[in-house]
Design a protein around this motif. Structure first.
Motif, PDB file in Angstrom:
ATOM      1  N   LEU A 183       0.870  -1.167   0.000  1.00  0.00           N
ATOM      2  CA  LEU A 183       0.000   0.000   0.000  1.00  0.00           C
ATOM      3  C   LEU A 183       0.912   1.223   0.000  1.00  0.00           C
ATOM      4  CD1 LEU A 183      -3.146  -0.068   0.515  1.00  0.00           C
ATOM      5  CD2 LEU A 183      -2.604   0.577   2.860  1.00  0.00           C
ATOM      6  N   THR A 184       0.692   2.129  -0.948  1.00  0.00           N
ATOM      7  CA  THR A 184       1.552   3.318  -0.983  1.00  0.00           C
ATOM      8  C   THR A 184       0.760   4.576  -0.676  1.00  0.00           C
ATOM      9  OG1 THR A 184       2.935   2.241  -2.643  1.00  0.00           O
ATOM     10  CG2 THR A 184       3.193   4.628  -2.396  1.00  0.00           C
ATOM     11  N   LEU A 185       1.240   5.336   0.308  1.00  0.00           N
ATOM     12  CA  LEU A 185       0.594   6.598   0.673  1.00  0.00           C
ATOM     13  C   LEU A 185       1.480   7.774   0.268  1.00  0.00           C
ATOM     14  CD1 LEU A 185      -0.506   5.710   4.335  1.00  0.00           C
ATOM     15  CD2 LEU A 185      -1.786   5.349   2.206  1.00  0.00           C
ATOM     16  N   ALA A 186       0.854   8.900  -0.065  1.00  0.00           N
ATOM     17  CA  ALA A 186       1.602  10.120  -0.386  1.00  0.00           C
ATOM     18  C   ALA A 186       1.439  11.103   0.777  1.00  0.00           C
ATOM     19  CB  ALA A 186       1.066  10.735  -1.665  1.00  0.00           C
ATOM     20  N   LEU A 187       2.584  11.612   1.255  1.00  0.00           N
ATOM     21  CA  LEU A 187       2.566  12.469   2.444  1.00  0.00           C
ATOM     22  C   LEU A 187       2.994  13.885   2.083  1.00  0.00           C
ATOM     23  CD1 LEU A 187       2.217  11.513   5.494  1.00  0.00           C
ATOM     24  CD2 LEU A 187       4.673  11.898   5.661  1.00  0.00           C
ATOM     25  N   ASP A 188       2.100  14.861   2.355  1.00  0.00           N
ATOM     26  CA  ASP A 188       2.489  16.265   2.225  1.00  0.00           C
ATOM     27  C   ASP A 188       3.285  16.610   3.481  1.00  0.00           C
ATOM     28  OD1 ASP A 188       2.704  19.012   2.295  1.00  0.00           O
ATOM     29  OD2 ASP A 188       0.553  19.369   2.532  1.00  0.00           O
ATOM     30  N   ALA A 189       4.604  16.426   3.416  1.00  0.00           N
ATOM     31  CA  ALA A 189       5.438  16.525   4.623  1.00  0.00           C
ATOM     32  C   ALA A 189       5.516  17.944   5.173  1.00  0.00           C
ATOM     33  CB  ALA A 189       6.845  16.014   4.328  1.00  0.00           C
ATOM     34  N   MET A 190       5.192  18.946   4.351  1.00  0.00           N
ATOM     35  CA  MET A 190       5.362  20.340   4.772  1.00  0.00           C
ATOM     36  C   MET A 190       4.104  20.912   5.430  1.00  0.00           C
ATOM     37  SD  MET A 190       8.320  20.113   3.724  1.00  0.00           S
ATOM     38  CE  MET A 190       9.050  21.686   4.167  1.00  0.00           C
ATOM     39  N   GLY A 191       2.959  20.237   5.284  1.00  0.00           N
ATOM     40  CA  GLY A 191       1.703  20.749   5.843  1.00  0.00           C
ATOM     41  C   GLY A 191       1.672  20.654   7.359  1.00  0.00           C
ATOM     42  N   GLY A 192       0.877  21.502   7.982  1.00  0.00           N
ATOM     43  CA  GLY A 192       0.741  21.474   9.440  1.00  0.00           C
ATOM     44  C   GLY A 192       1.675  22.472  10.103  1.00  0.00           C
ATOM     45  N   ASP A 193       1.427  22.735  11.364  1.00  0.00           N
ATOM     46  CA  ASP A 193       2.170  23.773  12.089  1.00  0.00           C
ATOM     47  C   ASP A 193       3.646  23.438  12.254  1.00  0.00           C
ATOM     48  OD1 ASP A 193      -0.359  24.749  12.299  1.00  0.00           O
ATOM     49  OD2 ASP A 193      -0.525  24.531  14.481  1.00  0.00           O
ATOM     50  N   ALA A 242       1.687  15.800  -3.806  1.00  0.00           N
ATOM     51  CA  ALA A 242       1.195  14.605  -3.099  1.00  0.00           C
ATOM     52  C   ALA A 242      -0.152  14.172  -3.674  1.00  0.00           C
ATOM     53  CB  ALA A 242       1.085  14.886  -1.605  1.00  0.00           C
ATOM     54  N   LEU A 243      -1.026  15.163  -3.944  1.00  0.00           N
ATOM     55  CA  LEU A 243      -2.337  14.832  -4.524  1.00  0.00           C
ATOM     56  C   LEU A 243      -2.197  14.267  -5.939  1.00  0.00           C
ATOM     57  CD1 LEU A 243      -4.427  17.897  -3.300  1.00  0.00           C
ATOM     58  CD2 LEU A 243      -4.863  15.498  -2.718  1.00  0.00           C
ATOM     59  N   GLU A 244      -1.222  14.807  -6.704  1.00  0.00           N
ATOM     60  CA  GLU A 244      -1.019  14.306  -8.078  1.00  0.00           C
ATOM     61  C   GLU A 244      -0.604  12.838  -8.076  1.00  0.00           C
ATOM     62  OE1 GLU A 244      -0.030  18.534 -10.360  1.00  0.00           O
ATOM     63  OE2 GLU A 244       1.596  17.110  -9.982  1.00  0.00           O
ATOM     64  N   LEU A 245       0.119  12.438  -7.024  1.00  0.00           N
ATOM     65  CA  LEU A 245       0.511  11.026  -6.922  1.00  0.00           C
ATOM     66  C   LEU A 245      -0.724  10.132  -6.809  1.00  0.00           C
ATOM     67  CD1 LEU A 245       3.536  11.417  -4.468  1.00  0.00           C
ATOM     68  CD2 LEU A 245       3.669  10.671  -6.861  1.00  0.00           C
ATOM     69  N   VAL A 246      -1.745  10.626  -6.103  1.00  0.00           N
ATOM     70  CA  VAL A 246      -3.000   9.857  -5.994  1.00  0.00           C
ATOM     71  C   VAL A 246      -3.717   9.876  -7.343  1.00  0.00           C
ATOM     72  CG1 VAL A 246      -5.233   9.676  -4.811  1.00  0.00           C
ATOM     73  CG2 VAL A 246      -3.195  10.366  -3.533  1.00  0.00           C
ATOM     74  N   ARG A 247      -3.783  11.069  -7.944  1.00  0.00           N
ATOM     75  CA  ARG A 247      -4.448  11.183  -9.249  1.00  0.00           C
ATOM     76  C   ARG A 247      -3.824  10.233 -10.273  1.00  0.00           C
ATOM     77  NH1 ARG A 247      -2.994  16.334 -12.633  1.00  0.00           N
ATOM     78  NH2 ARG A 247      -1.106  15.074 -12.701  1.00  0.00           N
ATOM     79  N   ASP A 248      -2.479  10.148 -10.240  1.00  0.00           N
ATOM     80  CA  ASP A 248      -1.779   9.348 -11.247  1.00  0.00           C
ATOM     81  C   ASP A 248      -1.674   7.874 -10.873  1.00  0.00           C
ATOM     82  OD1 ASP A 248      -1.537  11.799 -12.452  1.00  0.00           O
ATOM     83  OD2 ASP A 248       0.554  12.104 -11.851  1.00  0.00           O
ATOM     84  N   GLY A 249      -2.317   7.477  -9.772  1.00  0.00           N
ATOM     85  CA  GLY A 249      -2.306   6.063  -9.382  1.00  0.00           C
ATOM     86  C   GLY A 249      -0.991   5.608  -8.775  1.00  0.00           C
ATOM     87  N   LYS A 250      -0.112   6.574  -8.436  1.00  0.00           N
ATOM     88  CA  LYS A 250       1.168   6.176  -7.836  1.00  0.00           C
ATOM     89  C   LYS A 250       1.059   6.009  -6.319  1.00  0.00           C
ATOM     90  CE  LYS A 250       3.832   8.217 -11.555  1.00  0.00           C
ATOM     91  NZ  LYS A 250       4.293   9.508 -12.057  1.00  0.00           N
ATOM     92  N   ALA A 251       0.029   6.595  -5.760  1.00  0.00           N
ATOM     93  CA  ALA A 251      -0.255   6.404  -4.335  1.00  0.00           C
ATOM     94  C   ALA A 251      -1.757   6.211  -4.221  1.00  0.00           C
ATOM     95  CB  ALA A 251       0.182   7.614  -3.524  1.00  0.00           C
ATOM     96  N   ALA A 298      -3.553   7.024  -1.435  1.00  0.00           N
ATOM     97  CA  ALA A 298      -4.155   8.012  -0.542  1.00  0.00           C
ATOM     98  C   ALA A 298      -3.145   9.100  -0.246  1.00  0.00           C
ATOM     99  CB  ALA A 298      -4.611   7.364   0.762  1.00  0.00           C
ATOM    100  N   CYS A 299      -3.645  10.297   0.066  1.00  0.00           N
ATOM    101  CA  CYS A 299      -2.777  11.417   0.404  1.00  0.00           C
ATOM    102  C   CYS A 299      -3.140  11.923   1.798  1.00  0.00           C
ATOM    103  CB  CYS A 299      -2.974  12.521  -0.637  1.00  0.00           C
ATOM    104  SG  CYS A 299      -2.373  14.147  -0.136  1.00  0.00           S
ATOM    105  N   ILE A 300      -2.102  12.285   2.583  1.00  0.00           N
ATOM    106  CA  ILE A 300      -2.332  12.850   3.926  1.00  0.00           C
ATOM    107  C   ILE A 300      -1.700  14.240   3.963  1.00  0.00           C
ATOM    108  CG2 ILE A 300      -1.927  12.612   6.419  1.00  0.00           C
ATOM    109  CD1 ILE A 300      -1.239   9.583   4.413  1.00  0.00           C
ATOM    110  N   SER A 301      -2.461  15.229   4.470  1.00  0.00           N
ATOM    111  CA  SER A 301      -1.906  16.570   4.599  1.00  0.00           C
ATOM    112  C   SER A 301      -2.444  17.253   5.847  1.00  0.00           C
ATOM    113  CB  SER A 301      -2.254  17.410   3.364  1.00  0.00           C
ATOM    114  OG  SER A 301      -1.822  18.757   3.562  1.00  0.00           O
ATOM    115  N   GLY A 302      -1.609  18.038   6.488  1.00  0.00           N
ATOM    116  CA  GLY A 302      -2.040  18.845   7.636  1.00  0.00           C
ATOM    117  C   GLY A 302      -2.091  20.319   7.268  1.00  0.00           C
ATOM    118  N   GLY A 303      -2.081  20.580   5.962  1.00  0.00           N
ATOM    119  CA  GLY A 303      -2.004  21.974   5.486  1.00  0.00           C
ATOM    120  C   GLY A 303      -3.357  22.666   5.373  1.00  0.00           C
ATOM    121  N   ASN A 304      -3.328  23.841   4.767  1.00  0.00           N
ATOM    122  CA  ASN A 304      -4.494  24.708   4.512  1.00  0.00           C
ATOM    123  C   ASN A 304      -5.711  23.917   3.984  1.00  0.00           C
ATOM    124  OD1 ASN A 304      -6.242  26.482   3.064  1.00  0.00           O
ATOM    125  ND2 ASN A 304      -4.592  27.982   2.830  1.00  0.00           N
TER     126      ASN A 304
END
Lengths: 342, 342
Positions: free
Chosen positions: A4-14, A90-99, A101-107
């Motif tokens: 299972l591959t997840l995409a992580l927006d590592a920069m999101g969140g405080d 990170a979202l594009e990875l989900v769109r392109d089937g490379k991941a 799911a995507c997780i983000s703590g951002g805006n």
């Protein structure tokens, strides 16, 4: 076991990578079939990966970018200009089937706008909704949506949230005909604003949804309802208010049990038990709100989540991916919408 | 000591005279300068007054009526048809100067509509607001308004609530330049719906109000802000949600401290202390929301208030009457509005 591959927006969140990367390492450690693509600034991320075991490291991929979505970026602005942001990539990875799911703590607004454009909504869904599970007195969770993805909602949007929430509860909790309610300022039919009243009218005539009517705010935590629907403005404030009052109660309790030698002594003895209760109520344990109604999985973490809380969000994304949530929602939704339109 | 006469809608609330009359007797017992006019059905009220001491009885007047406002009456309907209702007659006593405040636990919308028509709003106020004090971590209370009197609000209404809340806080708590905030889904300027954003713009340019910007729901209970403003839909749900989560926490705590002999034994020893903390948090202790912006005093009790809670509402009305709240609000409001319009 399928990987299972997840995409992580590592920069999101405080706290950015300082929280997201250690949480990712934890997730990889506890789930050997998990792979994570960490998207963000390598300069900040690399030192945090330095000490990871090889068995974990080889399940990490990195995509480097220095661009981020700021917390005060307007959604439209983020969508137009943050083409290389960690969130978007990170979202594009989900769109392109490379991941899956995507997780983000951002805006949240930007995540919502980008998710909608990149992943598209399911047929019959105009706007995705942000939904989470909350604890209740009975022990069974309640789904609350929308939590802030849609600040202004018409009755049609509220209706769609009710359908999606119901389907989500059925799909994840295997609950037959979950009880669905609209959050309102009173339970009487005359109460509330136009949007809520009209949504109530539509839901009353939708046989496939077990609509039980309006509920007030104090019904959220009773466990009498499975799915509670409101607009994102109300949902966001409801959720944050709950966190605020829980913190106040914990504070009062600590003060009350910290005065007088005898009480202090006794309190220390049962402190672990009180701690256990309070940690069950810790909002971090319910971290991770799902953006549902999309053709892909997106989980939004609290911006101020710590490592343990962020790990919850990653685990939630992994669970939804394993259960192929969007497909499940789509199947049930199709049947309900067909029924309504026939 | 000057005597003070209150008008009581004895029929309002879930339990009617069974709660309102004993609470009135309690209030009269603890305050020898207090007089109460009890409005409602004598058949139900008389037996409850039977055992009252003569010193209390002679400070009670009764106005008999069998008509009531129902909980599901639409405000306009109640206004047009419930001419002899206990709620309306009690308000008329305030209008006619026969009582200096009215207390009701009845239909909020009807109370609001009748109050507005019978008592009129203060100059510069379009719509009265329902406001209450809530506990915070710092110990000093926060005012939250509107709590449900105005389900739909434009930015001008939110602005007026901010002014009235600020003045109320100054008047009652002698607080200089209380901190006023708008409740929103984020603290950034771009967040929220049009009404909140426009109200923020107006408040930013109002020097006499110490407007500090947007706050999220978790800021309500921190004590960092003195007055928090929102529309009645959001305010009502926020308040009820707080009650719900507080009940959940108490329940979890009770369960957690009731398992295992040793923990149960210790819990019993500190039970009074925990009880004291929890009772401080009991919403009943904050019962009584004031309808402000009117040329008279109206206090709304929770519909499901018990005797102790209803007594709080009566005491609140007495305090506001003693301090001549409408006059104080009017004076400060006049100065602020003059300043804004100059």
């Amino acid at each position: 076991m399928t990987s299972l591959t997840l995409a992580l927006d590592a920069m999101g969140g405080d706290y950015g990578p300082l929280v997201t990367v250690p949480a990712a390492l934890q997730a990889l450690k506890s789930n050997s079939s998990l792979h994570i693509i960490i998207v963000g600034n390598q300069v900040e991320i690399d030192p945090l990966l330095h000490d990871a075991e090889p068995s974990i490291k080889h399940r990490i991929q990195q995509i480097h970018t220095t661009e981020v979505v700021n917390m005060d970026d307007r959604p439209v602005h983020a969508l137009r200009t943050r083409k290389n942001s960690s969130m978007r990539l990170a979202l594009e990875l989900v769109r392109d089937g490379k991941a899956c799911a995507c997780i983000s703590g951002g805006n949240t607004g930007a995540l919502m706008a980008m998710s909608k454009v990149l992943l598209k909504t399911l047929p019959g869904v105009d706007r995705p909704a942000l939904v989470t599970c909350l604890p209740t007195v009975t022990g069974k969770p309640v789904y609350l949506l929308d939590l802030g993805a849609n600040v202004v909602c018409d009755s049609e949007a509220l209706f769609q949230f009710a359908v999606m929430g119901s389907v989500l509860c059925e799909a994840i909790h295997k609950k037959q005909r979950p009880k669905v309610a609209l959050l309102n300022v009173g339970i009487e039919e005359i109460k509330g604003n136009d949007q809520v009243q009209q949504a109530g009218q539509i839901l009353q005539h939708t046989d496939q949804i077990n609509y039980i009517g309006f509920v007030e705010g104090d019904e959220i935590y009773t466990g009498n309802v499975d799915v509670i629907v409101c607009d994102g403005f109300v949902g966001n404030i409801t959720l944050k208010t709950s966190e605020g009052i829980a913190k106040l109660l914990v504070h009062q309790l600590k003060c009350g049990l910290n005065s007088g030698f005898f009480v202090r002594f006794l309190s220390k003895l049962i402190a672990p038990r009180i701690q256990a209760v309070l940690s069950k109520m810790n909002p971090d344990h319910y971290n991770g709100a799902s953006l549902i109604g999309l053709r892909g999985i997106v989980v939004k973490s609290h911006g101020n989540a710590d490592e343990a809380a962020y790990l919850q969000a990653i685990n939630l994304a992994a669970t939804e991916a394993k259960r192929r949530l969007p497909e499940m929602i789509n199947d049930r939704l199709e049947s309900i919408l067909l029924d309504i339109n026939s």
